[in-house]
Design a protein around this motif. Structure first.
Motif, PDB file in Angstrom:
ATOM      1  N   VAL A 130       0.862  -1.177   0.000  1.00 49.36           N
ATOM      2  CA  VAL A 130       0.000   0.000   0.000  1.00 49.36           C
ATOM      3  C   VAL A 130       0.899   1.228   0.000  1.00 49.36           C
ATOM      4  N   SER A 131       0.726   2.085  -0.986  1.00 50.35           N
ATOM      5  CA  SER A 131       1.541   3.292  -1.096  1.00 50.35           C
ATOM      6  C   SER A 131       0.851   4.461  -0.410  1.00 50.35           C
ATOM      7  N   ARG A 132       1.591   5.539  -0.259  1.00 52.09           N
ATOM      8  CA  ARG A 132       1.084   6.695   0.482  1.00 52.09           C
ATOM      9  C   ARG A 132      -0.045   7.410  -0.242  1.00 52.09           C
ATOM     10  N   ASP A 133      -0.145   7.257  -1.559  1.00 56.07           N
ATOM     11  CA  ASP A 133      -1.225   7.896  -2.298  1.00 56.07           C
ATOM     12  C   ASP A 133      -2.527   7.112  -2.240  1.00 56.07           C
ATOM     13  N   GLY A 134      -2.569   6.007  -1.455  1.00 52.89           N
ATOM     14  CA  GLY A 134      -3.814   5.273  -1.265  1.00 52.89           C
ATOM     15  C   GLY A 134      -4.064   4.172  -2.261  1.00 52.89           C
ATOM     16  N   GLN A 135      -3.070   3.745  -3.020  1.00 54.38           N
ATOM     17  CA  GLN A 135      -3.229   2.669  -3.988  1.00 54.38           C
ATOM     18  C   GLN A 135      -2.604   1.375  -3.450  1.00 54.38           C
ATOM     19  N   LEU A 136      -3.185   0.266  -3.875  1.00 55.64           N
ATOM     20  CA  LEU A 136      -2.686  -1.061  -3.518  1.00 55.64           C
ATOM     21  C   LEU A 136      -2.026  -1.674  -4.750  1.00 55.64           C
ATOM     22  N   HIS A 137      -0.759  -2.086  -4.594  1.00 53.76           N
ATOM     23  CA  HIS A 137      -0.001  -2.686  -5.691  1.00 53.76           C
ATOM     24  C   HIS A 137       0.213  -4.161  -5.381  1.00 53.76           C
ATOM     25  N   LEU A 138      -0.175  -5.027  -6.329  1.00 54.69           N
ATOM     26  CA  LEU A 138      -0.037  -6.470  -6.191  1.00 54.69           C
ATOM     27  C   LEU A 138       1.037  -6.957  -7.156  1.00 54.69           C
ATOM     28  N   PHE A 139       1.949  -7.780  -6.647  1.00 54.65           N
ATOM     29  CA  PHE A 139       3.051  -8.305  -7.451  1.00 54.65           C
ATOM     30  C   PHE A 139       3.021  -9.828  -7.400  1.00 54.65           C
ATOM     31  N   LYS A 140       3.342 -10.451  -8.533  1.00 56.07           N
ATOM     32  CA  LYS A 140       3.555 -11.894  -8.653  1.00 56.07           C
ATOM     33  C   LYS A 140       4.850 -12.089  -9.422  1.00 56.07           C
ATOM     34  N   HIS A 141       5.859 -12.643  -8.739  1.00 57.10           N
ATOM     35  CA  HIS A 141       7.171 -12.749  -9.370  1.00 57.10           C
ATOM     36  C   HIS A 141       7.916 -13.947  -8.791  1.00 57.10           C
ATOM     37  N   VAL A 142       8.733 -14.567  -9.633  1.00 57.62           N
ATOM     38  CA  VAL A 142       9.553 -15.695  -9.235  1.00 57.62           C
ATOM     39  C   VAL A 142      10.968 -15.187  -8.966  1.00 57.62           C
ATOM     40  N   LEU A 143      11.473 -15.414  -7.769  1.00 56.84           N
ATOM     41  CA  LEU A 143      12.819 -14.974  -7.407  1.00 56.84           C
ATOM     42  C   LEU A 143      13.837 -15.923  -8.028  1.00 56.84           C
TER      43      LEU A 143
ATOM     44  N   THR B 272       1.664  -6.269 -10.999  1.00 58.24           N
ATOM     45  CA  THR B 272       0.731  -7.023 -11.834  1.00 58.24           C
ATOM     46  C   THR B 272      -0.621  -6.346 -11.889  1.00 58.24           C
ATOM     47  N   SER B 273      -1.079  -5.825 -10.758  1.00 56.76           N
ATOM     48  CA  SER B 273      -2.367  -5.120 -10.689  1.00 56.76           C
ATOM     49  C   SER B 273      -2.239  -3.962  -9.719  1.00 56.76           C
ATOM     50  N   THR B 274      -2.958  -2.906 -10.004  1.00 52.21           N
ATOM     51  CA  THR B 274      -3.049  -1.736  -9.125  1.00 52.21           C
ATOM     52  C   THR B 274      -4.509  -1.523  -8.769  1.00 52.21           C
ATOM     53  N   VAL B 275      -4.825  -1.526  -7.470  1.00 47.20           N
ATOM     54  CA  VAL B 275      -6.203  -1.461  -6.986  1.00 47.20           C
ATOM     55  C   VAL B 275      -6.447  -0.091  -6.387  1.00 47.20           C
ATOM     56  N   GLN B 276      -7.573   0.506  -6.756  1.00 48.98           N
ATOM     57  CA  GLN B 276      -8.012   1.782  -6.202  1.00 48.98           C
ATOM     58  C   GLN B 276      -9.467   1.672  -5.782  1.00 48.98           C
ATOM     59  N   ILE B 277      -9.880   2.531  -4.849  1.00 47.41           N
ATOM     60  CA  ILE B 277     -11.264   2.585  -4.381  1.00 47.41           C
ATOM     61  C   ILE B 277     -11.781   3.998  -4.608  1.00 47.41           C
ATOM     62  N   ALA B 278     -12.998   4.093  -5.134  1.00 45.12           N
ATOM     63  CA  ALA B 278     -13.614   5.392  -5.404  1.00 45.12           C
ATOM     64  C   ALA B 278     -15.074   5.335  -4.992  1.00 45.12           C
TER      65      ALA B 278
ATOM     66  N   ASP C 282      -6.126 -10.574 -13.327  1.00 46.35           N
ATOM     67  CA  ASP C 282      -4.817  -9.925 -13.343  1.00 46.35           C
ATOM     68  C   ASP C 282      -4.841  -8.668 -14.199  1.00 46.35           C
ATOM     69  N   GLU C 283      -5.949  -7.948 -14.176  1.00 44.50           N
ATOM     70  CA  GLU C 283      -6.024  -6.698 -14.926  1.00 44.50           C
ATOM     71  C   GLU C 283      -5.051  -5.682 -14.330  1.00 44.50           C
ATOM     72  N   PRO C 284      -4.432  -4.860 -15.189  1.00 40.57           N
ATOM     73  CA  PRO C 284      -3.430  -3.914 -14.650  1.00 40.57           C
ATOM     74  C   PRO C 284      -4.025  -2.858 -13.735  1.00 40.57           C
ATOM     75  N   HIS C 285      -5.286  -2.464 -13.968  1.00 41.81           N
ATOM     76  CA  HIS C 285      -5.913  -1.424 -13.152  1.00 41.81           C
ATOM     77  C   HIS C 285      -7.302  -1.907 -12.728  1.00 41.81           C
ATOM     78  N   ILE C 286      -7.528  -1.924 -11.413  1.00 42.25           N
ATOM     79  CA  ILE C 286      -8.802  -2.353 -10.840  1.00 42.25           C
ATOM     80  C   ILE C 286      -9.322  -1.224  -9.968  1.00 42.25           C
ATOM     81  N   CYS C 287     -10.561  -0.830 -10.209  1.00 42.37           N
ATOM     82  CA  CYS C 287     -11.198   0.241  -9.421  1.00 42.37           C
ATOM     83  C   CYS C 287     -12.437  -0.330  -8.750  1.00 42.37           C
TER      84      CYS C 287
END
Length: 659
Positions: free
Chosen positions: A284-297, A308-314, A361-366
């Motif tokens: 969760v970033s300071r601007d109020g957005q949720l960032h989801l990552f899926k990655h293989v180390l 992978t996706s950025t979630v916002q609420i409006a 896995d949409e890039p932007h979810i509102c």
């Protein structure tokens, strides 16, 4: 779950919050008024609310839940407890770090303060972490030290200096043998010897998030640090760095970084179920957005990994006049299944806790939500144990309303007069002056600040942020007129991060104006680049946004070489015409020496003939006119004409001079 505390360094971050580990049943929140509320994340409303006695002076800076006590209790009990009571017993103690250095242990089951850890820190507590095995508590503070507490005796077990500056964050390894601390650098400590094993350098600001992780499929109890990683996030940094803890090969930089839209506020990892499953990270970033990552180390990555996706609420704009407004997400946590998440948004007074499963896995979810309808209103279930002190009537002072912050006591006469509320018919009503005199209130008007005096440094940053947000030229001109370099530096350092780019654009526009104002704008631009270089370097679209500034600088640099050449040539010319230190002769000065060249006889004769011709100019002109009219011929007239032709040039010049 990693959250940041509140304090002078973390003013831009929301108040601290903490989900219970495991089932995520409870959410502890620290309000701006000093209250600490425990909410049921299953929709049960407010469970407990705690108001410290010194909540105004010792505000909460960090929160942490103690390890579960469910397995430690005896199963032979006479009375069966309800399911909610069992949940509370599993996570009973809530640890509260304060701004004065005191650590409080609040019991959820009893609803009261269980113990207090005093005498360790003399400054603000930034982070608290519990050891899973031995039950010890570790805390770091602004006083540069880390303390290991014995929670049974409430005394300091070990204390050591961890950094030359404040220690902002900590994290304990899964095997319980190592501890990470973050100050100016990130240090890996051996908990048994209290020695530094490794150091990591990669952040330019205070680190607010530290969390250990292992690749999926590996045991957390293993003591091998080859496959052990940890994540770090810092204030004013738009990246989450991934470091590998290696004892054989010591890498100097992060192996991977995740890019964000703003500085991180809360970081959580999903539990791994299999070896082939990728890492799931929620930030969760300071601007109020949720960032989801899926990655293989797997190895090092030079380029930052995008979410992978950025979630916002409006909010929903139902009416035509109302427009949808963004609702900031304050915190988030994964459920044990790793698929659904708990989102905490709204406010600390009426938080909204919602369980959401992201199947795409949409890039932007509102997410469209109505915060007024979904906000919980069950605050009547709160159980707060507040004891009212018993005070004797003698020697007490009664406070009255009046000037804010006024604590003057009523005199005995005024108290007796107010006690008798029934006024007799013949009594006169007291005037306002008499009432103020009885209350001992100073009625002197406050001193008004002079108009010509400039506001202080903290007000300058507020004015600058307001002027940039409203695009008010009057406010901006008032701020940009200052020439004090110290005031400029402090003002730029205190402005919020979202005002940095608008400030750069405004300075670029003013640099193209009058040269006198451009000199002041250069000072502001220099201070912005010095104070916020780390933030500007993390912006992905910085180059197109600073295109006009680049063009302006290139144009000025190209003309600089030509102007310097012209300046050099003019300097040479001026130095040759009028050398430095020479005096200019005055026009009326007489010459001291006159040199005359000797002339031959012929030149002397010609000079005499010229003089004669000049003297008889008018007479010769009249004779020529008479000869032309009479049309006479003779040798004498021809000779005269020849003489006139020879002396024509000199006659013409003399004629011009005479005219």
């Amino acid at each position: 779950m990693a959250t940041a505390g509140a304090g002078s360094v973390y003013d831009a971050l929301p108040p601290p919050s903490a989900f219970t580990p495991g089932r995520r049943d409870l959410l502890a929140l620290s309000g701006l008024d000093g209250r600490i509320a425990v909410w049921d994340s299953r929709g049960g409303g407010l469970r407990k609310e705690y108001v410290p006695s010194a909540h105004l002076s010792a505000t909460c800076t960090c929160l942490a839940w103690a390890p579960s006590r469910g397995g430690q209790e005896s199963h032979q009990k006479k009375k069966r407890k309800s399911e909610s009571a069992v949940k509370d017993e599993q996570y009973d103690l809530l640890t509260i770090g304060t701004a004065t250095g005191t650590i409080l242990l609040y019991s959820i089951v009893r609803g009261e303060l269980q113990s207090k850890l005093v005498g360790g820190h003399d400054s603000r507590v930034n982070c608290i972490r519990w050891h899973q095995d031995n039950g010890c508590l570790y805390s770091c503070s602004e006083d540069k030290h880390i303390i290991e507490w014995n929670t049974q005796t409430c005394k300091v077990k070990c204390k050591w200096k961890a950094d030359n500056s404040s220690v902002s964050c900590m994290c304990i390894s899964p095997d319980g043998k190592m501890l990470l601390s973050a100050g100016r650098t990130i240090k890996l400590w051996d908990l048994e010897t209290k020695n530094v094993t490794r150091q990591f350098t990669g952040h330019s600001s205070a680190v607010t998030s530290l969390i250990f992780l292992r690749p999926p499929g590996e045991s957390h109890s293993s003591s091998d640090t080859t496959g052990l990683y940890f994540l770090s996030g810092a204030l004013h940094d738009r990246l989450i760095s991934v470091w590998q803890v290696r004892t054989e090969k010591k890498a100097t930089s992060a192996v991977l970084s995740f890019t964000l839209s703003d500085s991180p506020v809360a970081v959580d990892l999903a539990p791994s179920n299999g070896k082939d499953e990728p890492l799931k990270l929620a930030v969760v970033s300071r601007d109020g957005q949720l960032h989801l990552f899926k990655h293989v180390l797997n190895g090092n990555y030079k380029k930052p990994v995008a979410p992978t996706s950025t979630v916002q609420i409006a909010t929903s704009g139902n009416d035509e006049s109302s427009t949808p407004k963004p609702v900031p997400i304050l915190s988030a946590a994964f459920y044990p299944d790793g698929e659904s998440m708990l989102l905490y948004y709204g406010s600390t007074m009426q938080p909204v806790i919602e369980q959401v499963a992201f199947q795409t896995d949409e890039p932007h979810i509102c997410l469209v939500r109505d915060t007024h309808k979904s906000a919980p209103v069950k605050r009547d279930t709160a159980v707060t144990k507040v004891k009212t002190p018993v005070v004797k009537s003698s020697g007490t002072n009664v406070l009255v309303p009046g000037i804010p912050g006024h604590s003057a006591a009523l005199s005995a006469a005024s108290r007796s007069a107010q006690s008798d509320r029934k006024r007799k018919p013949n009594d006169k009503e007291a005037t306002i002056e008499e009432r103020l005199g009885a209350m001992a209130v100073d009625v002197e008007p406050p001193k008004v600040q002079s108009k010509g005096r400039l506001p202080q440094t903290d007000n300058f940053s507020v004015l600058l942020a307001q002027g940039l947000e409203s695009s008010d030229p009057h406010i901006l001109n008032k701020v940009f007129q200052t020439k004090n370099d110290t005031l400029i530096r402090k003002t730029v350092a205190q402005i919020p991060l979202y005002s940095v780019l608008p400030l750069v654009h405004e300075l670029t526009k003013r640099l193209q104006g009058h040269p006198s104002s451009a000199i002041l704008m250069v000072r502001w631009m220099k201070s912005v680049l010095i104070n916020h270089a780390s933030y500007l370097s993390t912006l992905p679209d910085l180059v197109p946004q600073l295109g006009s500034l680049y063009q302006l600088l290139e144009a000025r640099v190209k003309t600089m070489q030509k102007m310097s050449r012209l300046n050099g040539k003019l300097y040479l010319l001026i130095s040759q015409v009028r050398p430095s230190g020479s005096k200019v002769l005055k026009a009326n000065q007489d010459a001291k020496v006159v040199y005359e060249e000797e002339s031959s006889d012929e030149e002397a004769g010609e000079d005499e003939q010229d003089n004669n011709s000049d003297d008889n100019w008018e007479e010769e002109e009249e004779e020529e006119e008479d000869d032309g009219e009479a049309e006479t011929s003779g040798e004498s007239s021809e000779e005269d004409m020849n003489v006139d032709k020879v002396n024509g040039d000199s006659d013409g010049d003399s004629g011009d001079e005479s005219e």
